[in-house]
Design a protein around this motif. Structure first.
Motif, PDB file in Angstrom:
ATOM      1  N   HIS A  12      -3.706   1.282 -41.942  1.00 62.21           N
ATOM      2  CA  HIS A  12      -4.953   1.093 -40.662  1.00 62.21           C
ATOM      3  C   HIS A  12      -4.644   1.859 -39.675  1.00 62.21           C
ATOM      4  N   ILE A  44      -6.494   5.191 -38.217  1.00 61.21           N
ATOM      5  CA  ILE A  44      -7.171   4.876 -36.833  1.00 61.21           C
ATOM      6  C   ILE A  44      -6.598   5.924 -35.961  1.00 61.21           C
ATOM      7  N   ARG A  59      -8.783   1.260 -31.715  1.00 56.72           N
ATOM      8  CA  ARG A  59      -8.087   0.228 -32.789  1.00 56.72           C
ATOM      9  C   ARG A  59      -8.455  -1.375 -32.816  1.00 56.72           C
ATOM     10  N   MET A  85     -12.097  -1.372 -33.687  1.00 60.03           N
ATOM     11  CA  MET A  85     -12.418  -1.167 -35.188  1.00 60.03           C
ATOM     12  C   MET A  85     -11.803  -2.412 -35.943  1.00 60.03           C
ATOM     13  N   PHE A  87     -15.688   6.656 -38.176  1.00 67.43           N
ATOM     14  CA  PHE A  87     -14.695   5.721 -38.009  1.00 67.43           C
ATOM     15  C   PHE A  87     -14.439   4.771 -39.327  1.00 67.43           C
ATOM     16  N   VAL A 121     -11.366   5.620 -41.988  1.00 73.92           N
ATOM     17  CA  VAL A 121     -10.400   4.484 -41.750  1.00 73.92           C
ATOM     18  C   VAL A 121     -10.253   3.603 -42.810  1.00 73.92           C
TER      19      VAL A 121
END
Length: 454
Positions: free
Chosen positions: A142, A146, A167, A170, A255, A259
């Motif tokens: 992750h 990201i 980060r 999200m 995103f 991601v």
């Protein structure tokens, strides 16, 4: 001769609940069992009827006709409320225009230019690793995806503080979106609970950053070679581009899509390689030979055959997007069955990828099934990690490039070993099919040329 499709009704529906319990307690087992009943199988979600597409050709037919079988149903309707009207969640009415405007960001020359950013971010991650360290693989992947997404989306103006904000935001948004999309609408979403406040704050913070970057980019007036530059300068035949609100929606959509799916794909790859030492050795031999100690770039992908087959087979076994819905916008007929407008259809890449008639021994991890001499004529719709038709994932080439560069570069320097006694299982309570828990031990390795020198 056209195939005659069969229809059936799934057994075991409970009064009032229908098949809801089966879908909650063991969705993968329940879905794969349906393909033995027919090509189009009726299920009950509470008192409502829905249909599961179990045949690849029938699924492909539905995906090609996105006007009749539009994005809709419980997942997308709820997702639209949470994420806005971005490329993934928008209906057919808005999709054509959005896709035309965004498509230039994913053309091959752009993807090639993004590859240098990917390699740099991979090296930044693995340089922080230590031999013998136990890592949470999903968390590490992750963090990587990201950083890659942030740097390819906002190459022109982003700094470390922006990446940290993205980060942190999200992480909260991903959990919040999953909870809101996967669960029925509830008044709890409106209450001033801590989780709700954090979700709204994270979404507002990301939106504020997007608006700040919109102003900065427009003031600079140059193409930074990134995705955001395309979003800002895109225009249709009438000269109309994306509004600021539409750009906000696209940024959040990109995103979440990039991601979650890529982190999950890479995590499954490491788990599968750790469980199959022979295939892992073949991969190490390839990356040592092709890369010879350097970071992978886009030009290497064509020569990384084992790498590509490992990724493809992982996507077959564990497709991140495992269950999707469509809604009929008008009365129609499918597999000989009349469907009224508003009917919900489900299709599952996981179900299709695990049909034994399409993939012998479907639960076995076998990258060599994708060797040219082993690949038979697959039915359209038999392999759908990125969907199909007009709604096929716009970033499929970018995703494959990112996965290939990350896997090859990491595998040339590190081996990820499984922790004994840990039972890794897929999570089905999320929008993606992620492996949990997935902790692995890092073992530093030398590229082939350094081994020979030693």
């Amino acid at each position: 001769m056209a195939k005659t499709f069969t229809t059936a009704t799934a057994p075991g529906a409970f009064p009032l609940l229908g098949h809801t319990l089966q879908l909650r307690r063991g969705p993968l087992k329940f879905l794969t069992s349906l393909s033995t009943l027919g090509d189009l199988v009726e299920v009950r979600l509470g008192p409502c009827r829905a249909y599961v597409l179990c045949d690849p050709a029938l699924t492909y037919q539905v995906l090609l006709d996105d006007r009749t079988f539009d994005k809709g149903g419980p997942f997308y309707d709820k997702g639209r409320q949470v994420l806005g009207n971005g490329l993934v969640t928008c209906s057919h009415r808005d999709h054509r225009r959005q896709r035309r405007l965004i498509q230039p960001a994913f053309q091959r020359d752009r993807v090639v230019s993004y590859s240098a950013v990917m390699g740099k971010q991979v090296m930044s991650l693995i340089e922080s690793w230590r031999h013998g360290q136990v890592i949470d693989v999903l968390a590490e992947m992750h963090a990587l995806t990201i950083n890659v997404t942030a740097r390819t989306l906002f190459a022109g103006k982003i700094d470390a503080s922006h990446v940290a904000l993205i980060r942190n935001s999200m992480e909260v948004i991903t959990c919040g979106v999953t909870r809101r999309v996967m669960l029925p609408a509830t008044v709890l979403e409106k209450l001033p609970m801590r989780a709700n406040r954090r979700f709204e704050y994270a979404r507002r913070s990301l939106r504020q950053l997007t608006r700040q970057l919109i102003a900065d980019y427009r003031r600079a007036g140059v193409d930074h070679g990134d995705l955001f530059s395309v979003l800002l300068t895109a225009g249709d035949t009438n000269g109309c581009g994306l509004t600021d609100d539409e750009i906000d929606d696209q940024v959040l959509t990109l995103f979440l899509a990039a991601v979650e799916t890529m982190a999950t794909t890479l995590s499954w790859v490491w788990h599968l390689l750790g469980s199959h030492p022979k295939i892992q050795t073949e991969l190490h031999t390839e990356v040592d030979t092709v890369l010879n100690g350097r970071t992978a770039d886009h030009a290497d992908i064509a020569r990384l055959g084992v790498t590509g087959r490992v990724i493809t087979e992982s996507l077959r076994l564990w497709p991140p997007g495992w269950l999707f819905t469509r809604t009929t916008r008008s009365e129609t007929e499918l597999a000989g069955r009349p469907l009224p407008a508003g009917t919900t259809l489900f299709f599952s890449p996981y179900l299709l990828h695990h049909r034994a008639d399409l993939y012998p021994d479907p639960d076995r991890f076998d990258p060599d099934r994708w060797l040219p001499e082993n690949v038979g004529p697959l039915s359209r719709g038999a392999m759908l990690p990125f969907g199909a038709g007009a709604r096929k994932c716009i970033g499929d080439m970018l995703g494959i490039a990112e996965a290939s560069i990350a896997l090859a570069t990491i595998a040339s320097r590190w081996q990820l070993d499984p922790i004994s006694g840990v039972d890794v299982r897929p999570t089905t309570g999320r929008a993606v099919l992620a492996p949990r828990p997935l902790h692995m031990r890092l073992q530093q390795r030398q590229p082939l040329r350094e081994q020979r020198r030693a």
